[in-house]
Design an enzyme around this catalytic site. Structure first.
Site, PDB file in Angstrom:
ATOM      1  N   ARG A  78       0.365   5.052  12.161  1.00 59.37           N
ATOM      2  CA  ARG A  78       0.429   6.518  12.244  1.00 59.37           C
ATOM      3  C   ARG A  78      -0.848   6.989  12.908  1.00 59.37           C
ATOM      4  NH1 ARG A  78       2.130   7.139   6.135  1.00 59.37           N
ATOM      5  NH2 ARG A  78       0.743   5.388   6.169  1.00 59.37           N
ATOM      6  N   HIS A  89       0.835  -1.196   0.000  1.00 55.86           N
ATOM      7  CA  HIS A  89       0.000   0.000   0.000  1.00 55.86           C
ATOM      8  C   HIS A  89       0.870   1.248   0.000  1.00 55.86           C
ATOM      9  CE1 HIS A  89      -2.634   3.074   1.737  1.00 55.86           C
ATOM     10  NE2 HIS A  89      -3.590   2.408   1.121  1.00 55.86           N
ATOM     11  N   GLU A  90       1.909   1.235   0.817  1.00 54.30           N
ATOM     12  CA  GLU A  90       2.802   2.377   0.967  1.00 54.30           C
ATOM     13  C   GLU A  90       3.600   2.631  -0.311  1.00 54.30           C
ATOM     14  OE1 GLU A  90       3.146   5.136   3.199  1.00 54.30           O
ATOM     15  OE2 GLU A  90       1.734   3.666   3.981  1.00 54.30           O
ATOM     16  N   LEU A  91       3.980   1.544  -1.001  1.00 52.61           N
ATOM     17  CA  LEU A  91       4.773   1.697  -2.229  1.00 52.61           C
ATOM     18  C   LEU A  91       3.912   2.218  -3.377  1.00 52.61           C
ATOM     19  CD1 LEU A  91       6.950  -1.537  -2.180  1.00 52.61           C
ATOM     20  CD2 LEU A  91       7.779   0.799  -2.071  1.00 52.61           C
ATOM     21  N   LEU A 143       7.301   4.146  10.464  1.00 50.56           N
ATOM     22  CA  LEU A 143       8.278   3.062  10.694  1.00 50.56           C
ATOM     23  C   LEU A 143       9.305   3.402  11.767  1.00 50.56           C
ATOM     24  CD1 LEU A 143       8.991   1.906   7.039  1.00 50.56           C
ATOM     25  CD2 LEU A 143       7.773   0.664   8.799  1.00 50.56           C
ATOM     26  N   GLY A 144       9.374   4.711  12.096  1.00 50.18           N
ATOM     27  CA  GLY A 144      10.418   5.168  13.025  1.00 50.18           C
ATOM     28  C   GLY A 144      10.430   4.418  14.347  1.00 50.18           C
ATOM     29  N   LEU A 145       9.284   4.334  15.016  1.00 48.22           N
ATOM     30  CA  LEU A 145       9.258   3.692  16.333  1.00 48.22           C
ATOM     31  C   LEU A 145       9.405   2.179  16.227  1.00 48.22           C
ATOM     32  CD1 LEU A 145       6.610   5.740  18.364  1.00 48.22           C
ATOM     33  CD2 LEU A 145       9.097   5.781  18.517  1.00 48.22           C
ATOM     34  N   GLY A 150       5.639  11.134   7.756  1.00 44.09           N
ATOM     35  CA  GLY A 150       6.390   9.893   7.974  1.00 44.09           C
ATOM     36  C   GLY A 150       5.680   8.660   7.447  1.00 44.09           C
ATOM     37  N   ASN A 182      10.718  12.414  16.675  1.00 44.40           N
ATOM     38  CA  ASN A 182       9.263  12.406  16.915  1.00 44.40           C
ATOM     39  C   ASN A 182       8.898  13.460  17.935  1.00 44.40           C
ATOM     40  OD1 ASN A 182       8.588  10.382  15.210  1.00 44.40           O
ATOM     41  ND2 ASN A 182       8.333   8.802  16.776  1.00 44.40           N
TER      42      ASN A 182
END
Ligand code: ATP
Ligand code: MG
Length: 476
Positions: free
Chosen positions: A425, A263-265, A437-439, A434, A376
């Site tokens: 998110r 989905h993100e791609l 994926l950071g956390l 973003g 963040n």
């Protein structure tokens, strides 16, 4: 950016093997009695037969020994009488003996010693059962005390002395041994079958359950089928259920991840295509389109890079040894970097920490984790507020804690754990920037160091993220 308005993780996760799943566990196919049943059955049966025949033979031998003198009177009295009459016979001759015997025989409750010669005639002509005679003969030949039957040889003739048991019921034919033998065989058959069935049934359930899981029915559970058993087999059933549950969780999270990644791609790719199409139609917009294409390419590159990091973390780093790292220094560097970004946006960053805190760690990964959390905080804290970063030394010298606190909106209580899931998110400000994926990367990195990370809402408002690391961490 319209696509990113819809949090990918909010889509319902695809269920495992939808349509294939058998929630009805009765569908576990059970085979008829397996080999294990027959093995148990024959083993138990053989053991029971051997034990039964062993005990039976022992009882029979004992009984036979008892039966050897069953028709004769035993004990010291009989031995005394037999001994005395034999002496009278030896020294007084047959007449003295006959007189003594008839005298005793005539008395009420007298001693009835029988004397039988080798022509099987009793001295006083009293009747003697052949079986009694045979027993007396056997006993007279057997050495040992007390001698309740005795053979005397006088004038080339044998005389047998014994006292028949009084008031003994005449012997009937012995009962047939076949009835108890048959009953024993039937009972052992039934008992062995029951035991074999009891032991092999849960194993068959387990086997059917393994087959079901292998066929993709991950919701298979057998705990209920173990009934009220409280043994190792029931424990095995519970372990199986736990394993199936974990597998189901793992596979569903993998599927959700795959779904989110695609989905993100898709969004940047769709925007790339749109930009190319526009440039083709209206060449005068080429510059703007190329900028757009570049931005999307950079975004795609970042996304793929973060996914790779995440997948490497999930695969484990195979115990790569870490290098000695000063956690205070590392956090200070990340805080310094964030300060520039924060001050440009009207926020401040304050760092609390002194001295050294040496740990064995993979500095680059820890740097990523700290950076993601601190960025963040800078991103979400309110304008004009301070983000506080501190190295906390607890009473436990084995643990080091890094806290990152902001003055932003915080996170709804029920999402405090979910924010560490990939592609999560929340609805807070700045979310569009973003991937979510950071956390997830931060959690992977911290856990790879044997630590853990959690978030809590501050009483005064804002979020506090805590990173707990073991002081002497090895990289796992
Ligand atoms: N300090 C914070 N205050 C409020 N919400 C936060 C904070 N940190 C994280 N969150 C929430 O958790 C979500 C996940 O954070 P995460 O860092 O994983 O993703 P992101 O920041 O949205 O994107 P990325 O880090 O991939 O650029 C955020 O979208 C946000 O909703
Ligand atoms: Mg982030």
């Amino acid at each position: 950016m319209a696509d990113s308005e819809l949090p990918a993780s909010s889509l319902p996760p695809p269920a495992i093997g939808d349509g294939l799943l058998a929630t009805d566990h009765a569908s576990l196919t059970m085979r008829p009695m397996g080999r294990l049943f027959w093995k148990f059955f024959f083993a138990f049966w053989l053991a029971l037969l051997l034990a039964g025949s062993g005990v039976g033979s022992a009882v029979w031998l004992h009984q036979r020994a008892l039966d050897a003198g069953r028709d004769l009177e035993g004990g010291p009295r009989a031995a005394f009488l037999v001994g005395e009459t034999a002496i009278v016979f030896r020294y007084g001759g047959i007449r003295a003996l006959r007189e003594l015997l008839s005298d005793w025989d005539a008395r009420e409750g007298g001693a009835h010693v029988f004397v039988v010669d080798d022509a099987e005639r009793e001295l006083l002509g009293r009747p003697v059962a052949a079986e009694t005679l045979a027993q007396a003969r056997r006993l007279a030949q057997r050495p040992g005390e007390p001698r309740i039957a005795r053979l005397e040889r006088v004038a080339e003739r044998d005389y047998l002395f014994f006292v028949p048991a009084e008031g003994r019921a005449p012997r009937h034919g012995a009962p047939s041994p076949w009835l108890p033998i048959l009953t024993g065989i039937l009972a052992s058959l039934g008992f062995s079958a029951l035991l074999a069935w009891y032991l092999s049934k849960p194993v068959r359930h387990l086997r059917a359950a393994f087959d079901a899981v292998a066929a993709g029915r991950l919701d298979t559970r057998i705990g209920a089928r173990m009934g009220r058993r409280r043994d190792e087999i029931a424990d095995l059933g519970r372990d199986f259920d736990h394993m199936a549950g974990q597998l189901q969780l793992l596979i569903s999270s993998q599927r959700r991840l795959l779904h989110d990644v695609s989905h993100e791609l898709r969004s940047p790719l769709a925007r790339l295509q749109a930009a190319i199409g526009l440039a083709r139609q209206r060449p005068e917009t080429l510059d703007g389109a190329l900028d757009r294409i570049e931005r999307e390419a950079i975004r795609l590159d970042r996304l793929v890079g973060e996914l790779l990091t995440l997948s490497r973390l999930e695969a484990g780093m195979g115990g790569t040894p870490g290098e000695e790292t000063d956690l205070v220094e590392l956090t200070r560097i990340v805080a310094e970097d964030a300060r520039f970004e924060a001050e440009a946006a009207g926020r401040r960053v304050r760092f609390f920490g002194d001295g050294e805190a040496l740990i064995q760690a993979h500095a680059e990964l820890l740097h990523r984790a700290l950076e993601n959390v601190i960025r963040n905080a800078v991103k979400f804290t309110d304008e004009g507020t301070v983000v506080e970063i501190a190295i906390v030394r607890t009473s436990d010298p084995e643990r080091l804690v890094v806290t990152v606190s902001d003055r932003g909106p915080g996170v709804p209580e029920d999402q405090l754990q979910a924010i560490f899931e990939p592609f999560f998110r929340g609805m807070s400000r700045g979310r569009a920037a973003g991937f979510g994926l950071g956390l997830a990367i931060a959690r992977g990195a911290v856990e790879a160091h044997g630590g853990h990370i959690c978030a809590l809402n501050r009483a005064c408002g804002g979020l506090q993220v805590e990173i707990v690391l073991p002081a002497q961490t090895g990289f796992g």
